[in-house]
Write an enzyme that holds these catalytic residues in place. Structure first.
Site, PDB file in Angstrom:
ATOM      1  N   ARG A   1       1.030  -1.299  -0.113  1.00  0.00           N
ATOM      2  CA  ARG A   1       0.078   0.262   0.307  1.00  0.00           C
ATOM      3  C   ARG A   1       1.347   1.064  -0.308  1.00  0.00           C
ATOM      4  O   ARG A   1       0.598   2.473   0.962  1.00  0.00           O
ATOM      5  CB  ARG A   1      -0.905   0.088   0.431  1.00  0.00           C
ATOM      6  CG  ARG A   1      -1.655  -1.326   1.421  1.00  0.00           C
ATOM      7  CD  ARG A   1      -2.429  -2.124   0.067  1.00  0.00           C
ATOM      8  NE  ARG A   1      -3.063  -2.531   0.927  1.00  0.00           N
ATOM      9  CZ  ARG A   1      -2.875  -3.816  -0.539  1.00  0.00           C
ATOM     10  NH1 ARG A   1      -1.949  -3.996  -0.416  1.00  0.00           N
ATOM     11  NH2 ARG A   1      -3.531  -4.695  -0.497  1.00  0.00           N
TER      12      ARG A   1
ATOM     13  N   ARG B   1      -1.607  -8.586   7.364  1.00  0.00           N
ATOM     14  CA  ARG B   1      -2.792  -8.992   6.449  1.00  0.00           C
ATOM     15  C   ARG B   1      -2.173  -9.247   4.989  1.00  0.00           C
ATOM     16  O   ARG B   1      -3.088  -9.350   4.644  1.00  0.00           O
ATOM     17  CB  ARG B   1      -3.986  -9.137   7.380  1.00  0.00           C
ATOM     18  CG  ARG B   1      -4.945  -8.182   6.706  1.00  0.00           C
ATOM     19  CD  ARG B   1      -6.092  -7.981   7.608  1.00  0.00           C
ATOM     20  NE  ARG B   1      -6.338  -7.855   8.507  1.00  0.00           N
ATOM     21  CZ  ARG B   1      -6.615  -6.594   9.540  1.00  0.00           C
ATOM     22  NH1 ARG B   1      -6.562  -5.507   8.809  1.00  0.00           N
ATOM     23  NH2 ARG B   1      -6.742  -6.324  10.742  1.00  0.00           N
ATOM     24  N   ASP B   2      -2.747  -7.740   4.750  1.00  0.00           N
ATOM     25  CA  ASP B   2      -2.018  -7.343   3.676  1.00  0.00           C
ATOM     26  C   ASP B   2      -1.369  -7.817   2.179  1.00  0.00           C
ATOM     27  O   ASP B   2      -1.799  -8.468   1.551  1.00  0.00           O
ATOM     28  CB  ASP B   2      -2.257  -5.785   3.308  1.00  0.00           C
ATOM     29  CG  ASP B   2      -3.344  -4.781   3.951  1.00  0.00           C
ATOM     30  OD1 ASP B   2      -4.116  -5.191   4.519  1.00  0.00           O
ATOM     31  OD2 ASP B   2      -3.215  -3.677   4.097  1.00  0.00           O
TER      32      ASP B   2
ATOM     33  N   ASP C   1     -11.249  -3.217   9.597  1.00  0.00           N
ATOM     34  CA  ASP C   1     -10.320  -2.264  10.420  1.00  0.00           C
ATOM     35  C   ASP C   1     -10.839  -1.590  11.397  1.00  0.00           C
ATOM     36  O   ASP C   1     -10.998  -0.702  12.063  1.00  0.00           O
ATOM     37  CB  ASP C   1      -9.380  -1.560   9.895  1.00  0.00           C
ATOM     38  CG  ASP C   1      -7.808  -2.421   9.371  1.00  0.00           C
ATOM     39  OD1 ASP C   1      -7.445  -2.967   9.904  1.00  0.00           O
ATOM     40  OD2 ASP C   1      -7.412  -1.286   8.482  1.00  0.00           O
TER      41      ASP C   1
ATOM     42  N   GLU D   1     -15.671   0.750   5.079  1.00  0.00           N
ATOM     43  CA  GLU D   1     -16.755  -0.537   6.077  1.00  0.00           C
ATOM     44  C   GLU D   1     -18.210   0.362   6.828  1.00  0.00           C
ATOM     45  O   GLU D   1     -18.226  -0.499   7.043  1.00  0.00           O
ATOM     46  CB  GLU D   1     -15.724  -0.823   7.447  1.00  0.00           C
ATOM     47  CG  GLU D   1     -14.052  -1.436   7.307  1.00  0.00           C
ATOM     48  CD  GLU D   1     -13.309  -0.329   6.613  1.00  0.00           C
ATOM     49  OE1 GLU D   1     -13.661   1.064   6.104  1.00  0.00           O
ATOM     50  OE2 GLU D   1     -12.083  -0.575   6.638  1.00  0.00           O
TER      51      GLU D   1
ATOM     52  N   GLN E   1     -10.270  -0.373  -4.113  1.00  0.00           N
ATOM     53  CA  GLN E   1     -10.983  -1.307  -2.344  1.00  0.00           C
ATOM     54  C   GLN E   1     -12.722  -0.724  -2.393  1.00  0.00           C
ATOM     55  O   GLN E   1     -12.334  -1.428  -1.847  1.00  0.00           O
ATOM     56  CB  GLN E   1     -10.108  -0.051  -1.626  1.00  0.00           C
ATOM     57  CG  GLN E   1      -9.984  -0.325  -0.114  1.00  0.00           C
ATOM     58  CD  GLN E   1      -9.960   0.867   1.309  1.00  0.00           C
ATOM     59  OE1 GLN E   1     -10.531   1.573   0.655  1.00  0.00           O
ATOM     60  NE2 GLN E   1      -9.207   0.679   1.981  1.00  0.00           N
TER      61      GLN E   1
ATOM     62  N   THR F   1      -4.353  -2.575  -3.475  1.00  0.00           N
ATOM     63  CA  THR F   1      -6.035  -3.280  -2.889  1.00  0.00           C
ATOM     64  C   THR F   1      -5.941  -4.247  -2.390  1.00  0.00           C
ATOM     65  O   THR F   1      -6.188  -5.326  -3.538  1.00  0.00           O
ATOM     66  CB  THR F   1      -7.145  -2.843  -3.512  1.00  0.00           C
ATOM     67  OG1 THR F   1      -8.520  -3.716  -2.682  1.00  0.00           O
ATOM     68  CG2 THR F   1      -7.106  -2.281  -4.810  1.00  0.00           C
ATOM     69  N   GLY F   2      -6.452  -5.091  -1.579  1.00  0.00           N
ATOM     70  CA  GLY F   2      -6.295  -6.674  -1.520  1.00  0.00           C
ATOM     71  C   GLY F   2      -7.444  -7.054  -2.647  1.00  0.00           C
ATOM     72  O   GLY F   2      -7.556  -8.578  -2.992  1.00  0.00           O
TER      73      GLY F   2
END
Ligand code: IFM
Length: 805
Positions: free
Chosen positions: A347, A363-364, A496, A640, A693, A712-713
């Site tokens: 990122r 995690r990313d 998050d 989110e 994202q 972005t994941g």
């Protein structure tokens, strides 16, 4: 509205209208030298770090300026324009242009007043400088005198923040001079008397350059304000208007490099040249420019060919031909390239991320690795080793792995020093659990099961085999259970914005944990670790019962429990009563029964799905957020807080595919696929060739608008959802299972896949128009009993034919 098209043969996206609704960018370079360029030449470059190695300035959130500008001026009429539409921005009736973003290069063609220009921006393979290769052609029927001016705006300090805000310091350390065919910028030049390796206050002289090869320099300028002129801008610099630069350097102002060449072109004549930019000592810069000076065109052509063949080679390991152009272009080129870019840059650097985050999110990064395993498994393995070396000996992952990571010697979230340096005050519940699917996918892709016996250090002290690392990750979750005995939510789980705390509990993590145990049982079986298998069996059974008992809520799985024991995500909650991830992960983890899976997925479809993808939860938090529901800080329908969080789209694609629901799986893919929105650019705004994202959800007045491009994941989860899910490529330790879930209307599809040193030509036939299933499989003409190909059936060229129906 459409601004371009996919040229799949060349693996390019061609922008035919330059007035795109946002800068549409491309990534050039590698971890040594990164460069980002938009379709209007906006963007920046850096050595190693976007935050600490910034060479070219870019002002974030400021209409895509400045950039790698090339100005052209007709010396007879004094009219001028740029090789990219902006910054001069000529009337689009008269100025015709195309921008071709390719794999690690960008070409821009422009035609204006009888002059054709083509600029190609790239970073040569394995080099740490950039090239702006330019050809100018006189297409008119009279001789023309054209000034060509290249402009690079250097930062005054390699640190992005210092350059932008600490002007009382950074302006007074920089100066520029001219050296034959180059503007040389020096930062801290006054330290030039120091011997090699000596430093004052940890600083030595930094050198940058803008050079011109192929044609002689006529005039130059090293100071931004002198080049632009006060009350002028990038669109009308006085240096270009005047037709001659002032030939003066910068001392205590903003540095830049500007070089003008005067071209005399007969009708039909063209000239090739190259601007070169980098952070190099003077003699190195001189040598670089000299390399291009004699055979500029040939050198640039060869370098571009090398670059293209490298990237096309990487992508060639997995190629598909299906009835969907959007699916083909994403899987074959753009999603794959996007995965490589997230894999490389994490990122760190985009038009949204300025590079100030000084490390890799655990995690990313572990998730990003999954997106390239089917293309470059050994490249993935190196990063897996790196991430395992960032696992603490207690089994948890370091939330942020510093760019300076030193395995075996790192401090951890238990140390005040780590917290102070990284800003991460505690462990997160999910970090190390991502290792399980990632390690499993690598081992299964390669068949290299012995990988789990490799010894790798822990972040803080000691070392252990990969198998031991995975066992410690299980131990970490076991030692961090909440009140009911499910994994605690800790500082965050994947989300998050969900702080469930050390006594609260996360259904998502519980499902990841359940899945992790399934995977580890396979590794334990390989290790013949009977005692541990029986421990895992008992633990998994107990966890499964708890999840069933506590988290199933009639037709959905809840999201978890707060520290106070409040249930999050139950049917009767006024807000956030339906969450996407626990439903998809209940299926992916293998925990949900068939009936639960069908019910939960149906609820997702009915309650969360929209024409742009499934929203993360609904209704958004507004008046009923609990203390740890940080998502409430966002506008409704955003990120989110009930946004379409695109990463989760990959998991719902996978979950539907695992259930055999090809129609739904493909439907979810199409809703959020960039390529499928190529004609809705005014709504989506982001590039139609890379993921973002999130997309604003239905609670937003800008429903469908997407944000946070490239890094972005989403790239990796959607890739996994498509490759393992829709296309059904599911390797395990000993072979490959092929279990596609596709739209019924498809007659079939083909895959070219490199697998364990063999090349597989896979043809899937679907004459009965099923969305999944199995009728017959042949491998090199031999019929096998089901849809599984054991490793020993593979030959150098393996012909596979699978009938779904
Ligand atoms: O999972 C996180 C990720 O680590 C950073 N971006 C947001 C995601 C969801 O909260």
């Amino acid at each position: 509205m459409k601004y371009g098209y996919f040229d799949d043969k060349k693996r390019e996206y061609v922008i035919t209208r330059p007035d795109t609704p946002a800068p549409w960018v491309n990534y050039l370079g590698d971890p040594e030298y990164g460069a980002i360029v938009s379709n209007n030449a906006g963007g920046y470059s850096f050595v190693k770090s976007g935050a600490n190695g910034r060479i070219l300035r870019y002002v974030f959130n400021q209409f895509d300026e400045p950039g790698r500008y090339i100005y052209l001026r007709d010396n007879e009429t004094k009219d001028f324009w740029s090789a990219s539409w902006q910054p001069v921005g000529k009337d689009l009736e008269k100025y015709k242009s195309e921008c071709h973003h390719g794999t690690a290069y960008t070409r821009m063609m422009a035609d204006y007043s009888g002059i054709h220009s083509e600029v190609r921006y790239y970073v040569p393979l394995g080099q740490s400088y950039e090239v702006w290769s330019l050809c100018v052609e006189n297409c008119s029927d009279k001789e023309r005198e054209i000034n060509v001016t290249g402009y690079a705006e250097f930062t005054n300090n390699s640190n992005y923040e210092q350059d932008q805000v600490n002007l009382q310091y950074s302006q007074y350390i920089t100066k520029t001079v001219f050296r034959g065919n180059r503007v040389r910028q020096m930062i801290h030049a006054n330290l030039d008397r120091l011997d090699e390796g000596e430093k004052v206050d940890n600083k030595d002289v930094t050198n940058r350059f803008l050079g011109l090869a192929g044609v002689p320099v006529d005039s130059w300028c090293g100071e931004k304000e002198a080049f632009l002129g006060r009350y002028h801008g990038y669109g009308n610099p006085v240096g270009v208007i005047d037709g001659k630069l002032n030939c003066e350097g910068n001392y205590n102002e903003n540095s830049c490099g500007a070089l003008t060449a005067v071209l005399k072109l007969a009708p039909g004549e063209k000239k090739e040249m190259a601007f070169l930019v980098g952070m190099k000592k003077n003699d190195e810069a001189e040598a670089i420019v000299a390399r291009y000076d004699q055979n500029c065109q040939q050198v640039c052509e060869r370098e571009l060919e090398e670059l293209i063949s490298y990237w096309h080679g990487q992508l060639s390991h997995f190629q598909i031909k299906t009835p969907s152009n959007e699916f083909n272009t994403m899987i074959n080129t753009w999603n794959a390239y996007n995965c490589f870019m997230t894999f490389i840059w994490s990122r760190a650097a985009s038009f949204t991320y300025c590079g100030l985050r000084n490390g890799y999110g655990y995690r990313d990064t572990v998730q990003d690795i999954q997106g390239v395993i089917h293309l470059a498994p050994e490249m993935a393995a190196d990063k897996i080793r790196f991430m395992l070396s960032a696992q603490v000996d207690n089994g948890g992952g370091l939330p942020l792995v510093k760019f300076t990571h030193n395995p075996g010697h790192e401090d951890t979230p238990d140390d005040a020093s780590y917290v102070q340096e990284t800003g991460h005050p505690a462990y997160r519940a999910d970090d190390a659990l991502w290792l399980f699917p990632t390690v499993y996918k690598y081992v299964s892709e390669t068949g290299n099961v012995d990988f789990i016996d490799e010894v790798i250090p822990f972040a803080n002290k000691d070392e252990g085999t990969v198998y031991e690392h995975l066992k410690r990750a299980i131990q970490f979750s076991m030692e961090h259970l909440g009140k009911h005995g499910m994994p605690a939510g800790l500082y965050a789980d994947w989300n998050d914005c969900l702080r469930l705390g050390k006594d609260g509990e996360s259904t998502f993590v519980a499902l990841q944990f359940y899945y992790a145990m399934t995977i580890l049982k396979e590794f334990a079986a390989y290790e013949k670790d009977e005692e541990y298998i029986s421990y895992l069996e008992k633990s998994q059974e107990k966890l499964g019962e708890l999840i069933e008992k506590l988290c199933w809520n009639e037709d959905r799985f809840i999201r978890g429990f707060t520290e106070a024991g409040e249930i999050i995500g139950q049917r009767t909650d006024p807000e956030a009563n339906m969450w996407l991830n626990p439903q998809s992960w209940a299926v992916i983890s293998g925990l949900a029964t068939k009936e639960q899976s069908e019910l939960a997925l149906e609820q997702v479809y009915e309650r969360l799905n929209t024409e742009y993808g499934a929203i993360l939860m609904d209704p958004p938090y507004h008046a009923h957020a609990f203390d740890g529901a940080l998502a409430v800080i966002y506008n409704a329908g955003t990120k989110e807080n009930a946004g379409i969080f695109s990463q989760s789209q990959g998991w719902i694609i996978l979950a539907e595919a695992l259930m055999g629901h090809g129609e739904r799986a493909f439907g979810y893919f199409m809703e959020n696929a960039p390529a499928a929105q190529n004609d809705k650019a005014e709504i989506r705004r982001l590039e139609p060739y890379c993921y973002g994202q999130f997309t604003e959800g239905k609670a937003s007045p800008n429903f469908g608008r997407s944000h946070v491009h490239w890094l972005t994941g989403t790239a990796s989860t959607v890739m996994v959802g498509c490759v393992e899910g829709i296309l059904g490529m599911r390797p395990d330790f000993y072979g490959l299972r092929i279990a596609p879930s596709i739209p019924k209307e498809w007659d079939g599809f083909e895959v070219e896949k490199d697998f364990r040193g063999c090349h597989l030509h896979i043809k899937v036939q679907n004459p009965g128009h099923a969305e999944s299933g199995f009728k017959k499989l042949t491998v090199n003409g031999e019929e096998l009993k089901d849809n599984y190909i054991p490793q020993d059936k593979l030959t150098a060229e393996t012909e596979v034919e699978l009938y779904l129906s």
